[in-house]
Design an enzyme around this catalytic site. Structure first.
Site, PDB file in Angstrom:
ATOM      1  N   HIS A 124      41.273  27.811 -15.461  1.00  0.00           N
ATOM      2  CA  HIS A 124      39.998  28.381 -15.028  1.00  0.00           C
ATOM      3  C   HIS A 124      40.057  28.719 -13.540  1.00  0.00           C
ATOM      4  O   HIS A 124      40.673  28.000 -12.752  1.00  0.00           O
ATOM      5  CB  HIS A 124      38.863  27.388 -15.291  1.00  0.00           C
ATOM      6  CG  HIS A 124      37.506  27.963 -15.048  1.00  0.00           C
ATOM      7  ND1 HIS A 124      36.889  28.791 -15.948  1.00  0.00           N
ATOM      8  CD2 HIS A 124      36.653  27.828 -14.003  1.00  0.00           C
ATOM      9  CE1 HIS A 124      35.710  29.152 -15.471  1.00  0.00           C
ATOM     10  NE2 HIS A 124      35.543  28.590 -14.291  1.00  0.00           N
ATOM     11  N   ASP A 178      41.541  26.111 -20.011  1.00  0.00           N
ATOM     12  CA  ASP A 178      40.169  26.340 -19.563  1.00  0.00           C
ATOM     13  C   ASP A 178      39.195  25.915 -20.656  1.00  0.00           C
ATOM     14  O   ASP A 178      39.289  26.401 -21.787  1.00  0.00           O
ATOM     15  CB  ASP A 178      39.970  27.817 -19.231  1.00  0.00           C
ATOM     16  CG  ASP A 178      38.591  28.141 -18.688  1.00  0.00           C
ATOM     17  OD1 ASP A 178      37.755  27.223 -18.558  1.00  0.00           O
ATOM     18  OD2 ASP A 178      38.359  29.319 -18.377  1.00  0.00           O
ATOM     19  N   SER A 227      33.592  33.637 -14.940  1.00  0.00           N
ATOM     20  CA  SER A 227      32.898  32.396 -15.246  1.00  0.00           C
ATOM     21  C   SER A 227      31.394  32.643 -15.370  1.00  0.00           C
ATOM     22  O   SER A 227      30.959  33.429 -16.197  1.00  0.00           O
ATOM     23  CB  SER A 227      33.230  31.335 -14.191  1.00  0.00           C
ATOM     24  OG  SER A 227      32.865  30.041 -14.599  1.00  0.00           O
TER      25      SER A 227
END
Length: 311
Positions: free
Chosen positions: A283, A253, A160
């Protein structure tokens, strides 16, 4: 969607029903961080135990910062090494929230992993985290022998926001002859491209919501900073000459399109980049090791690719 993950999400939504959450701006960042840390730690109770974890300090951009070195059982004195940056939108996440994930990477790949506890926004807005990431990687090259890293086989990675940091450092160091990165491991990276992707438009959760993304953006406060391109890695970023990469995305995601597109941009620039999408995952899935067997399987596949890339 993976049925185990769906069951987790359904349970969480049922528990929250009728209890509207306050806006993120109304909650102190430390409370959000504590909740995230507890949730992710509770989902990784069965992370590999055959890994030694040692806390130490490395150079940040404005003084020492914390780090944690993971060494798999039976590792020789020198192995390939991965410098890892945790996710959390540059505002949450730490060594504890990502401990299980880093243990799996070290154990499954058979290499040392150094997780870096870079400074977080909003207390330390952009470019503090990016500066810490760059400084820490330079420290690793300069102290490779002390931590058992083979200086010829050092990779950067992150998930991320941490994937953004890893990609950014790869660009920053591509012309540094003394610090030649061997690989970049970008796990559902937040690239913050020039234009909003379709997946960011279409998906509001699960896990990563539009409100959370907006709060992360506000905390980081890139704005029109003269170095904004280090975080907003748009089409003008010169990625040629960066190390080979593996980009992993998840089907559920909001960040999946920018990760896929970044892998394509790397390949177009002559960088060998592979893209793998786990279409039934969400995610942050690497941090949910106890939730579904699919996550352990994905972690093993990712670690195998990392091991193969570093030799």
């Amino acid at each position: 969607m993976d049925p185990h993950i769906k069951a987790m999400i359904d349970q969480a939504e049922a528990a929250a029903a009728g209890q509207p959450a306050p806006p993120l701006d109304a909650i102190p960042p430390e409370m959000i961080r504590a909740g995230y840390r507890m949730q992710r730690a509770a989902q990784n109770l069965n992370a590999p135990k055959d890994v030694e974890a040692r806390d130490l300090q490395v150079d940040g951009a404005d003084g020492p910062i914390g780090a944690r070195l993971y060494t798999p059982a039976g590792a020789p004195a020198k192995t390939p090494g991965l410098v890892y940056f945790h996710g959390g939108g540059f505002a949450i996440g730490d060594l504890e929230s990502h401990d299980g994930h880093c243990r799996r990477l070290a154990s499954f790949a058979g290499i040392r992993v150094l997780a870096v506890d870079y400074r977080l926004a909003p207390e330390h807005p952009f470019p503090a985290g990016h500066d810490d990431a760059l400084a820490s990687v330079k420290w690793v090259f300069d102290h490779a022998a002390e931590i058992g890293f083979d200086p010829a086989r050092i990779a950067v990675g992150g998930c991320s926001a941490g994937g953004n940091l890893a990609a950014s450092v790869s660009i920053d160091l591509k012309n540094d002859p003394k610090r030649k990165l061997a690989f970049q491991l970008l796990l559902y990276p937040g690239i913050w491209p020039d234009e909003e992707t379709q997946s960011r438009k279409d998906l509001d959760g699960p896990i990563l919501t539009k409100a959370a993304i907006a709060w992360f953006d506000k905390c980081l406060a890139v704005g029109d900073h003269p170095q904004a391109a280090r975080a907003n890695i748009g089409a003008k970023a010169d990625v040629a000459g960066t190390p080979p990469a593996l980009v992993v995305t998840a089907g559920y995601d909001p960040l999946k399109d920018e990760g896929r597109d970044y892998a394509a941009r790397l390949n177009a620039a002559g960088v060998k980049a592979s893209h793998v999408e786990y279409s039934d995952l969400v995610h942050d899935f690497y941090l949910m090791g106890d939730v579904s067997p699919a996550i352990t399987a994905a972690a093993k596949e990712t670690a195998a690719a990392l091991k193969a890339a570093l030799g």
